[in-house]
Motif scaffolding. Sequence first.
Motif, short mmCIF file in Angstrom:
data_model
loop_
_atom_site.label_atom_id
_atom_site.label_comp_id
_atom_site.label_asym_id
_atom_site.label_seq_id
_atom_site.Cartn_x
_atom_site.Cartn_y
_atom_site.Cartn_z
N TYR A 9 35.07 35.82 -60.43
CA TYR A 9 35.97 36.86 -60.16
C TYR A 9 35.68 38.40 -60.27
O TYR A 9 35.75 38.73 -61.75
N PRO A 10 35.06 38.92 -59.40
CA PRO A 10 34.41 40.17 -59.85
C PRO A 10 35.28 41.29 -60.36
O PRO A 10 35.06 42.06 -60.92
N VAL A 11 36.64 41.15 -60.10
CA VAL A 11 37.66 42.10 -60.83
C VAL A 11 38.84 41.22 -61.29
O VAL A 11 39.47 40.51 -60.85
N LYS A 12 38.85 41.43 -62.64
CA LYS A 12 39.68 40.60 -63.44
C LYS A 12 41.02 40.41 -62.83
O LYS A 12 41.72 41.74 -62.56
N SER A 13 41.61 39.22 -62.98
CA SER A 13 43.07 39.04 -62.26
C SER A 13 43.45 39.09 -61.05
O SER A 13 44.42 38.84 -60.40
N MET A 14 42.40 39.63 -60.08
CA MET A 14 42.28 39.47 -58.60
C MET A 14 41.82 37.87 -58.22
O MET A 14 41.14 37.48 -58.87
N LEU A 15 42.00 37.85 -56.75
CA LEU A 15 41.41 36.72 -56.25
C LEU A 15 39.93 36.98 -56.09
O LEU A 15 39.30 37.98 -56.33
N GLY A 16 39.17 35.75 -56.36
CA GLY A 16 37.59 35.94 -56.24
C GLY A 16 36.77 35.08 -55.31
O GLY A 16 37.25 35.12 -54.25
N GLU A 17 35.83 34.58 -55.72
CA GLU A 17 34.70 34.04 -54.57
C GLU A 17 34.38 32.65 -55.14
O GLU A 17 34.02 32.64 -56.34
N GLU A 18 34.06 31.69 -54.21
CA GLU A 18 33.55 30.67 -54.50
C GLU A 18 31.94 30.68 -54.00
O GLU A 18 31.81 31.29 -52.86
N LEU A 19 31.21 30.16 -54.81
CA LEU A 19 29.72 30.34 -54.62
C LEU A 19 29.18 29.15 -54.50
O LEU A 19 29.25 28.12 -55.36
N PRO A 20 27.87 29.24 -54.01
CA PRO A 20 26.92 27.88 -54.06
C PRO A 20 25.93 27.85 -55.41
O PRO A 20 25.69 26.83 -55.66
N ALA A 21 25.78 28.96 -55.89
CA ALA A 21 25.08 29.10 -57.12
C ALA A 21 25.27 30.54 -57.57
O ALA A 21 25.72 31.50 -57.03
N ALA A 22 24.80 30.50 -58.71
CA ALA A 22 25.08 31.93 -59.76
C ALA A 22 24.05 31.95 -60.93
O ALA A 22 23.83 31.07 -61.33
#
Length: 229
Positions: A9-22
Amino acid sequence: MHVIEIRRYPVKSMLGEELPAAEVGERGLAGDRLWAVRDPDGKFGSGKNTRRFRRMPGLFDFRAASGAPAPTVTLPDGRRFAADDPAGHRAIGAALGRTVSLAPEASIPHYDEGPVSLITTASLRALAALTGDDIQALRFRANLLIDLLGNRFAEDDWPGRTLRIGPDVVLRILRPLTRCVMIDMAQDAAAERNDLLKLLAGQHEMTFGVVAAVEQTGQVAIEDSCTWV
């Protein structure tokens, strides 16, 4: 046990992104909750009111995606702005009906309770058994969803233990995660509810999942095995 979802979640409390790896550093997933919406008085947008945070309804209408030097925010009407663009701040404020800016993390972390949050499929099934219907993992905005057999709140036994994920990352489980009204809010494909927080308050001390500190940094990826060390 193995990892089946990674969310940032790059910005707190907004929708974010699903990742294959991090990548996982000492403060958690790289770029996770690194930016936040800020009121003129310095409080950051959240799902609850505290000394540092202010509840800001409507943040789930925005989606943030990682980028350099700042994340990109997509507004409900499809417009996109970099998180460091003052024009984007004005557009976001107009959509929220309040004056806001977006700010990167400074000396105090933007996350609520700890660097990395985890939930399991076993606990989701346990909660679903209490509600009588399926519960989407995304409601809990956890960084890692761990696939685990069974139908119980498995993470209750985890605090104090050390978990290795994949070949590199080692997490120290700190404590259960206290939940707020955000888990009942509509977000993405999850419709609005009014029962989950009440249920957890009555039957599970208002907690779901756990938060962890990072003992050893590295990369996590989908299908990484999870073992106790």
